[in-house]
Enzyme design. Structure first.
Site, PDB file in Angstrom:
ATOM      1  N   THR A 279      52.941   6.815  37.178  1.00 39.85           N
ATOM      2  CA  THR A 279      54.038   6.866  38.152  1.00 39.85           C
ATOM      3  C   THR A 279      55.305   6.245  37.594  1.00 39.85           C
ATOM      4  O   THR A 279      56.402   6.795  37.734  1.00 39.85           O
ATOM      5  CB  THR A 279      53.622   6.149  39.444  1.00 39.85           C
ATOM      6  OG1 THR A 279      52.554   6.872  40.073  1.00 39.85           O
ATOM      7  CG2 THR A 279      54.796   6.052  40.412  1.00 39.85           C
TER       8      THR A 279
ATOM      9  N   ARG B  98      52.714   1.745  49.145  1.00 40.87           N
ATOM     10  CA  ARG B  98      51.818   2.480  48.255  1.00 40.87           C
ATOM     11  C   ARG B  98      50.371   2.048  48.492  1.00 40.87           C
ATOM     12  O   ARG B  98      50.109   0.924  48.924  1.00 40.87           O
ATOM     13  CB  ARG B  98      52.212   2.249  46.797  1.00 40.87           C
ATOM     14  CG  ARG B  98      53.627   2.759  46.493  1.00 40.87           C
ATOM     15  CD  ARG B  98      53.945   2.660  45.022  1.00 40.87           C
ATOM     16  NE  ARG B  98      53.120   3.538  44.199  1.00 40.87           N
ATOM     17  CZ  ARG B  98      53.366   4.839  44.020  1.00 40.87           C
ATOM     18  NH1 ARG B  98      54.400   5.416  44.610  1.00 40.87           N
ATOM     19  NH2 ARG B  98      52.573   5.569  43.255  1.00 40.87           N
TER      20      ARG B  98
ATOM     21  N   ALA C 162      54.642  -2.922  37.571  1.00 42.46           N
ATOM     22  CA  ALA C 162      54.214  -2.411  36.275  1.00 42.46           C
ATOM     23  C   ALA C 162      53.983  -3.525  35.269  1.00 42.46           C
ATOM     24  O   ALA C 162      53.002  -3.512  34.509  1.00 42.46           O
ATOM     25  CB  ALA C 162      55.253  -1.424  35.733  1.00 42.46           C
TER      26      ALA C 162
ATOM     27  N   HIS D 161      79.101 -19.928  27.715  1.00 45.48           N
ATOM     28  CA  HIS D 161      80.280 -19.833  28.584  1.00 45.48           C
ATOM     29  C   HIS D 161      81.284 -18.871  27.955  1.00 45.48           C
ATOM     30  O   HIS D 161      81.544 -18.943  26.754  1.00 45.48           O
ATOM     31  CB  HIS D 161      80.941 -21.199  28.751  1.00 45.48           C
ATOM     32  CG  HIS D 161      82.252 -21.120  29.487  1.00 45.48           C
ATOM     33  ND1 HIS D 161      82.313 -20.964  30.859  1.00 45.48           N
ATOM     34  CD2 HIS D 161      83.539 -21.156  29.036  1.00 45.48           C
ATOM     35  CE1 HIS D 161      83.586 -20.915  31.216  1.00 45.48           C
ATOM     36  NE2 HIS D 161      84.347 -21.026  30.145  1.00 45.48           N
TER      37      HIS D 161
END
Length: 462
Positions: free
Chosen positions: A49, A275, A322, A444
Site C-alpha cells: 500500500t 484501516r 510503515a 542558526h
C-alpha cells in the site's frame, strides 16, 4: 527467475515472508543479507500500500503542489504575486513512472540477493508449510521461519462502500486523472487531511466530516486546534461530531446523509475512516493463531504469533506506520539470525502529517502521562522563528512535554516541522533534562531553533 514463472529451485527456505510492503520487503532483504535462503510472496505489487497507493504517491502529489501554498503565503505577505498552474496529467504520469521504476529496482535488488519472489496468494497449510497459488499454478513452500506482513486495507462500513468512481478510497483517489470541483472527505485523520490538501491545491472545494469533536484526534488537542484553524481560514467546510448514515452515488454526484437527516452533495467523496488488517484467508487457524478486534494478529513480546511465526506491521496492530513495520522487520530478522534474544522494544515512534502545515509527534503527550508524575509543558511559537518568517508561514508552534524533569514527548505543527522529527525522537529517546540542552549546537538560522526555543522555554505545570 521471471515474474511469469514460479522459481524452479528447491522450495525449502530458512524464511518465507508473506507480503512485500515496507515490513515484508525489508525483512526479506535483511534476512538474505544474513545468508538466509528467503522466499518473498506477494499477491499484488511489490511495495504494498505504502509505495503504490499510499504514503509515496501522496507525498509526490503534496511535493509537486506545494508551490501553490508557498506562493499564497508570500502573496499574503505582499512580496510576491502570480499563479501556479498544476499540470495534473503530467503529475499523474510522473507518479506512475516513479512508482513503476521503484518496483523494478526493488525486484532487481531482491534478485541480486538471491531472493525467490512468488507472485501469488499464500495460505498456511500446517506448521512449516505454506501453499502459494495463482491461476494454473500451485506450490508448497517449506519454511523454518515465517514472517506474516500482509498489511491492511481501508475500513468499510455498511452504507459507506466505495465504488472508486464517485465514492473513493485511497486507491480510487490516487487513480483520479483529474480532480473534481468539490470533494467530501469522510474522516479527519491523516489520510483524509493529506488528500484533502492535495485536492484543495488544485482548486477543489473541501468539506470534511468526522464523528469526533476535532480533526487529527490522535494528536495533542492544541495541535488539532491549530490545524483546524488553518484549514478553516482556507475556507474548508469542517463538520465535526457528525455521524454519517450513508454515502451514495446519485446522478453523478456523491450524496452524504447524516443520522440527523442532513444532506451534503459533492462531485466526489473520499472515505478515509481508518484501516483494518489483512488477516483473513491466510490460514491462521492452521497454526492456532488468535486475532483481536477487527482481525489484528495477537503476538507475544517477541512478535511471535506461533512458534517460529512472526506477525509484523499493520497486521499485529501495534502501530500502523510503515517505519514501524520496517523496524519490527529488523528485530525479527536479528532474532532469527541469533543476534538478539530479548523482547522487542521500539522506543519512541515518530508520526508525521505532511502538507502545509505539517505536524510531528514523538513520545508521550500530556494525556498519556496522567498520574505518572510531575507533567509540565514548554512551547515556542513559530512566529518568532526567522525561517518560518522567511517562508511567510508563521502559524504553529513546537511543544515539549516533560515528565519529572525529563523530555517525554515533543509535538509541533507548522511550516516543515517534519524536518526535526529525527532530532526530536533522539531527544525523547535519551530523556533530555534542562542540562542536556547545552550538549548540541543548533544551527542558526534554522527551523530547528524553534525546537531549541521550546526546550528552553518556561515550563507550565499541568
Amino acid at each position: 527467475m521471471t515474474s511469469s514463472d514460479f522459481p524452479s529451485e528447491k522450495r525449502s527456505y530458512g524464511l518465507v515472508v508473506v507480503g512485500a510492503g515496507p515490513g515484508g520487503f525489508d525483512a526479506a532483504l535483511e534476512a538474505a543479507g544474513e545468508g538466509i535462503k528467503v522466499a518473498l510472496v506477494e499477491k499484488e505489487l511489490l511495495g504494498g500500500t505504502c509505495l503504490n497507493v499510499g504514503c509515496i504517491p501522496t507525498k509526490l502529489y503534496l511535493g509537486a503542489t506545494s508551490p501553490v501554498e508557498e506562493l499564497e503565503a508570500q502573496s499574503k505577505a505582499k512580496v510576491a504575486k502570480g499563479e501556479i498552474e498544476i499540470d495534473f496529467n503530467a503529475l499523474c504520469t510522473k507518479k506512475d513512472r516513479f512508482i513503476a521504476a521503484t518496483r523494478k529496482a526493488m525486484e532487481q535488488k531482491a534478485k541480486n540477493l538471491g531472493i525467490d519472489i512468488y507472485r501469488a496468494t499464500a495460505k498456511i497449510l500446517e506448521p512449516g508449510k505454506v501453499e502459494v497459488s495463482r491461476p494454473g499454478e500451485t506450490a508448497v513452500l517449506e519454511y523454518e521461519n515465517l514472517v506474516l506482513a500482509t498489511g491492511s486495507h481501508p475500513t468499510v462500513f455498511p452504507g459507506l462502500e466505495p465504488d472508486n468512481e464517485t465514492i473513493l478510497d485511497n486507491t480510487g483517489f490516487l487513480s483520479l486523472t483529474e480532480m473534481p470541483e468539490s470533494l467530501l472527505v469522510i474522516g479527519a485523520g491523516f489520510i483524509g487531511l493529506e488528500m484533502a490538501q492535495i485536492a484543495h491545491r488544485t482548486g477543489c472545494r473541501i468539506t470534511v466530516v468526522d464523528a469526533m469533536d476535532r480533526v487529527a484526534v490522535y494528536e495533542d488537542p492544541e495541535v488539532s486546534k491549530a490545524l483546524q484553524g488553518i484549514f478553516k481560514r482556507r475556507k474548508w467546510d469542517i463538520r465535526l461530531g457528525v455521524k454519517v448514515r450513508s454515502v451514495s452515488a446519485e446522478n453523478g454526484k456523491a450524496v452524504l446523509r447524516t443520522e440527523d437527516g442532513d444532506e451534503l452533495v459533492a462531485d466526489k467523496a473520499l472515505i478515509a475512516i481508518g484501516r483494518r488488517p489483512n488477516s483473513s484467508g491466510i490460514g491462521l487457524e492452521a497454526l492456532g493463531i488468535e486475532t483481536a478486534g477487527p482481525g489484528f494478529v495477537k503476538v507475544n513480546e517477541n512478535l511471535e504469533a506461533a512458534a517460529n511465526v512472526y506477525a509484523i506491521g499493520d497486521l499485529n496492530g501495534h502501530i500502523l506506520l510503515a517505519h514501524a513495520a520496517s523496524h519490527q522487520a529488523g528485530y525479527v530478522v536479528r532474532r532469527i539470525a541469533g543476534k538478539t534474544d530479548g523482547p522487542y522494544e521500539h522506543g519512541p515512534v515518530p508520526s508525521i502529517l505532511y502538507g502545509s502545515p505539517e505536524t510531528m509527534r514523538v513520545g508521550s503527550m500530556p494525556a498519556d502521562l496522567e498520574g505518572k508524575g510531575k507533567v509540565e509543558t514548554s512551547s515556542f511559537p513559530l512566529v518568532a522563528n526567522p525561517i518560518a518568517q522567511a517562508y511567510a508561514s508563521t502559524q504553529g508552534f513546537v511543544k515539549v512535554i516533560w515528565l519529572d524533569g525529563k523530555v517525554a514527548g515533543i509535538t509541533a505543527v507548522g511550516h516543515h516541522v517534519s524536518g526535526f522529527t529525527t532530532a526530536a525522537a533522539m531527544i525523547v529517546q535519551e530523556g533530555w533534562t534542562e542540562n542536556d540542552i547545552h550538549k548540541v549546537v543548533f544551527p542558526h538560522p534554522s527551523l530547528d531553533e524553534a525546537l531549541l526555543g521550546a526546550l528552553k522555554a518556561d515550563k507550565q505545570a499541568l
